[in-house]
Design a protein around this motif. Sequence first.
Motif, short mmCIF file in Angstrom:
data_model
loop_
_atom_site.label_atom_id
_atom_site.label_comp_id
_atom_site.label_asym_id
_atom_site.label_seq_id
_atom_site.Cartn_x
_atom_site.Cartn_y
_atom_site.Cartn_z
N LYS A 48 0.83 -1.21 0.00
CA LYS A 48 0.00 0.00 0.00
C LYS A 48 0.86 1.26 0.00
N SER A 49 2.03 1.16 0.63
CA SER A 49 2.90 2.33 0.73
C SER A 49 4.11 2.18 -0.17
N LYS A 50 4.87 3.25 -0.29
CA LYS A 50 6.16 3.18 -0.95
C LYS A 50 7.10 2.32 -0.09
N VAL A 51 8.21 1.86 -0.68
CA VAL A 51 9.14 1.00 0.04
C VAL A 51 10.57 1.43 -0.25
N VAL A 52 11.46 1.03 0.64
CA VAL A 52 12.89 1.07 0.33
C VAL A 52 13.20 -0.30 -0.27
N LEU A 53 13.74 -0.31 -1.48
CA LEU A 53 13.89 -1.54 -2.26
C LEU A 53 15.36 -1.92 -2.40
N HIS B 251 25.29 -13.45 2.69
CA HIS B 251 26.55 -13.37 3.41
C HIS B 251 26.75 -11.98 4.02
N ILE B 252 27.91 -11.77 4.68
CA ILE B 252 28.10 -10.54 5.44
C ILE B 252 28.10 -9.30 4.54
N GLY B 253 28.49 -9.46 3.27
CA GLY B 253 28.39 -8.34 2.35
C GLY B 253 26.94 -7.99 2.05
N HIS B 254 26.12 -9.03 1.82
CA HIS B 254 24.69 -8.82 1.61
C HIS B 254 24.04 -8.21 2.85
N GLN B 255 24.43 -8.71 4.02
CA GLN B 255 23.84 -8.22 5.27
C GLN B 255 24.13 -6.74 5.46
N LYS B 256 25.33 -6.31 5.11
CA LYS B 256 25.67 -4.89 5.24
C LYS B 256 24.78 -4.04 4.34
N LEU B 257 24.59 -4.51 3.11
CA LEU B 257 23.72 -3.79 2.17
C LEU B 257 22.30 -3.70 2.71
N ILE B 258 21.79 -4.84 3.18
CA ILE B 258 20.41 -4.87 3.65
C ILE B 258 20.24 -4.03 4.92
N LYS B 259 21.25 -4.06 5.78
CA LYS B 259 21.17 -3.23 7.00
C LYS B 259 21.20 -1.74 6.67
N GLU B 260 21.96 -1.35 5.65
CA GLU B 260 21.97 0.05 5.23
C GLU B 260 20.60 0.42 4.65
N ASP C 286 10.50 5.87 7.69
CA ASP C 286 9.29 5.21 8.19
C ASP C 286 8.58 4.45 7.07
N LEU C 287 9.36 3.68 6.31
CA LEU C 287 8.84 2.88 5.21
C LEU C 287 9.24 1.42 5.40
N PRO C 288 8.47 0.49 4.84
CA PRO C 288 8.88 -0.91 4.93
C PRO C 288 10.08 -1.19 4.03
N LEU C 289 10.85 -2.22 4.40
CA LEU C 289 11.99 -2.64 3.60
C LEU C 289 11.59 -3.85 2.76
N MET C 290 11.77 -3.71 1.45
CA MET C 290 11.50 -4.81 0.51
C MET C 290 12.80 -5.23 -0.15
N VAL C 291 13.00 -6.54 -0.25
CA VAL C 291 14.12 -7.08 -1.02
C VAL C 291 13.52 -7.78 -2.25
N ALA D 52 14.40 -12.62 7.03
CA ALA D 52 13.52 -12.26 8.15
C ALA D 52 14.34 -11.95 9.39
N LYS D 53 15.47 -12.68 9.58
CA LYS D 53 16.32 -12.47 10.76
C LYS D 53 16.93 -11.07 10.79
N ILE D 54 17.15 -10.47 9.61
CA ILE D 54 17.80 -9.16 9.58
C ILE D 54 16.82 -8.03 9.26
N GLY D 55 15.52 -8.30 9.43
CA GLY D 55 14.56 -7.21 9.42
C GLY D 55 13.91 -6.87 8.11
N VAL D 56 13.95 -7.78 7.13
CA VAL D 56 13.28 -7.53 5.85
C VAL D 56 11.78 -7.72 6.02
N ASP D 57 11.01 -6.73 5.58
CA ASP D 57 9.55 -6.81 5.71
C ASP D 57 8.91 -7.61 4.58
#
Length: 310
Positions: free
Chosen positions: A14-19, A28-37, A46-51, A82-87
């Motif tokens: 329904k809302s915009k997302v950070v994609l 891996h840890i490189g991916h995790q850094k990207l996703i955490k940023e 204040d938007l959901p995170l989409m991968v 899901a463990k690192i906070g992806v909505d």
Amino acid sequence: MINTSYPIKEPLTKSKVVLALGFFDGVHIGHQKLIKEAKAIADEKDLPLMVMTFDRHPKEVYAGVKNFDYLTSPSEKAYEMAKIGVDYLVMIKFTKEFSKLPPQVFVDDIIVKLRADTVVAGFDYSYGPKDVANMENLPKFAKGRFEIKVIPKQIFEGKKIGSTEIRMAIKDGNLLLAEELLGHPYATTGKVVHGFRNGHKLGYPTANLQLEAPKVLPKIGVYATMTRVGDTWYESMTSVGYNVMFNDEKQIFIESNLFDFDQDIYGQEITIAWYKYLRDEMKFDDLDGLIDQLAKDRKATEAYFDQQAE
């Protein structure tokens, strides 16, 4: 996890997302850094995170690579995300038609349709021919409709952190390096199927794993592992091999002996986390020799985990 295919007919949120964009095999840890940023940007806005990723590696389609060795199956990838906070984890079916989308169409019909407010991707992400459909040219295709954050190359001990390096480490039995690069032990998920019950006869019953997807396997041998049944982890020793003692040298078997465990789990999904290579596969003169070695393997596994707990 949202499974979809091209064309995306209607917005998934329904809302915009950070994609965040990438294939993210292994997370891996490189991916995790990207996703955490990306998560930090999402929280700030204040938007959901989409991968957004694909159901199979693009090389299987455009390069005809067969039996691609995956680090994570789709369900394992969803678990790690899901463990690192992806909505929202969006898994797009990667087809021949999809692989031929022009860069502008990819941006218009995928990124914009997914309602991206901000796109976060690695420096080497591409969405078509690399000389055109690269991160340097993305602003031209974006036309000001979303912001762009490019994550630079991630380095570990002077080398790029990549899925290829992790696959090589696992195949070499170097599980410590694989764990360092993944940020967690390498894991394999599958269903428990009926085997030949040789382990039961020897006093070491095993759960025989049938993989849910093609996966990188550690080299042939016996390993100290942890095996998850439901929400509980059990110390275990796991063999990857051909059952040479029983003259079956055609098919590779993954068999896990769970310590202090006595449940019927046929048909259930379990996960094996690989920790330490113990020894190569061996052929014994008789069953007593095999039983003695299994006792040594269990002792070595327990000693390893006792040492880790100190």
